[in-house]
Motif scaffolding. Structure first.
Motif, short mmCIF file in Angstrom:
data_model
loop_
_atom_site.label_atom_id
_atom_site.label_comp_id
_atom_site.label_asym_id
_atom_site.label_seq_id
_atom_site.Cartn_x
_atom_site.Cartn_y
_atom_site.Cartn_z
N VAL A 15 0.86 -1.18 0.00
CA VAL A 15 0.00 0.00 0.00
C VAL A 15 0.89 1.24 0.00
N CYS A 16 0.62 2.15 -0.92
CA CYS A 16 1.45 3.35 -1.04
C CYS A 16 0.63 4.61 -0.81
N ASN A 18 -6.97 -2.25 6.88
CA ASN A 18 -8.25 -2.62 6.26
C ASN A 18 -8.09 -3.77 5.28
N ILE A 19 -7.00 -3.80 4.53
CA ILE A 19 -6.75 -4.92 3.61
C ILE A 19 -6.61 -6.21 4.41
N LYS A 20 -5.92 -6.16 5.52
CA LYS A 20 -5.75 -7.36 6.36
C LYS A 20 -7.11 -7.86 6.86
N ALA A 52 -1.89 -13.34 2.69
CA ALA A 52 -0.97 -12.54 1.88
C ALA A 52 -0.14 -11.67 2.81
N GLU A 53 1.03 -11.31 2.35
CA GLU A 53 1.86 -10.36 3.08
C GLU A 53 1.41 -8.96 2.66
N VAL A 54 1.13 -8.11 3.64
CA VAL A 54 0.68 -6.74 3.35
C VAL A 54 1.59 -5.78 4.08
N ASP A 55 2.07 -4.77 3.37
CA ASP A 55 2.95 -3.77 3.95
C ASP A 55 2.58 -2.41 3.38
N HIS A 56 3.17 -1.34 3.93
CA HIS A 56 2.90 0.00 3.41
C HIS A 56 4.21 0.75 3.24
N SER A 57 4.16 1.76 2.38
CA SER A 57 5.36 2.52 2.03
C SER A 57 4.97 3.88 1.48
N ASP A 58 5.95 4.77 1.46
CA ASP A 58 5.73 6.01 0.74
C ASP A 58 5.95 5.75 -0.74
N ASN A 62 -12.01 5.89 -2.61
CA ASN A 62 -12.26 6.32 -1.23
C ASN A 62 -11.50 5.38 -0.31
N MET A 63 -10.48 5.88 0.36
CA MET A 63 -9.61 5.02 1.15
C MET A 63 -10.27 4.44 2.41
N ILE A 64 -11.43 4.96 2.80
CA ILE A 64 -12.09 4.43 3.99
C ILE A 64 -13.32 3.58 3.66
N ASP A 65 -13.60 3.38 2.38
CA ASP A 65 -14.76 2.60 1.94
C ASP A 65 -14.39 1.11 1.91
N MET A 66 -14.77 0.40 2.96
CA MET A 66 -14.43 -1.03 3.06
C MET A 66 -15.10 -1.85 1.95
N GLY A 67 -16.28 -1.43 1.53
CA GLY A 67 -16.98 -2.14 0.44
C GLY A 67 -16.20 -2.05 -0.86
#
Length: 92
Positions: A5-6, A20-22, A32-38, A71-76
């Protein structure tokens, strides 16, 4: 499978989307392995799919497969787009 996630700074919004992806992956019973970055560091991180908001998604297309969120907060929306991607790749 690795999902990266960027966001512009690699802090708050990308970390929130990662969490949220997790949650979605747990619901789908998919590991899956999930990570975040700039965004600037993402080029040096190999992932199967990159996730970002629509304002930076076009800047990630050279990295590989991209899931663009309106929309980054829309779980649907997140669940729909992740499910669609995993189905397209034959993983679900």
């Amino acid at each position: 499978m690795k999902i990266l996630v960027c966001c512009g700074s690699g802090l708050g919004s990308s970390f929130m989307i990662e969490m949220n992806i997790k949650k979605v992956l747990k619901e789908l019973n998919f590991d899956a392995e999930v990570d975040h970055s700039d965004l600037s560091s993402a080029a040096g991180i190999k992932a199967d799919v990159y996730v970002g908001t629509r304002d930076i998604a076009s800047q990630m297309t050279s990295l590989g497969d991209v899931i663009s969120l309106n929309n980054m907060i829309d779980m649907g929306e997140l669940k729909d787009k992740l499910t669609e991607y995993l189905n397209k790749k034959g993983l679900l």
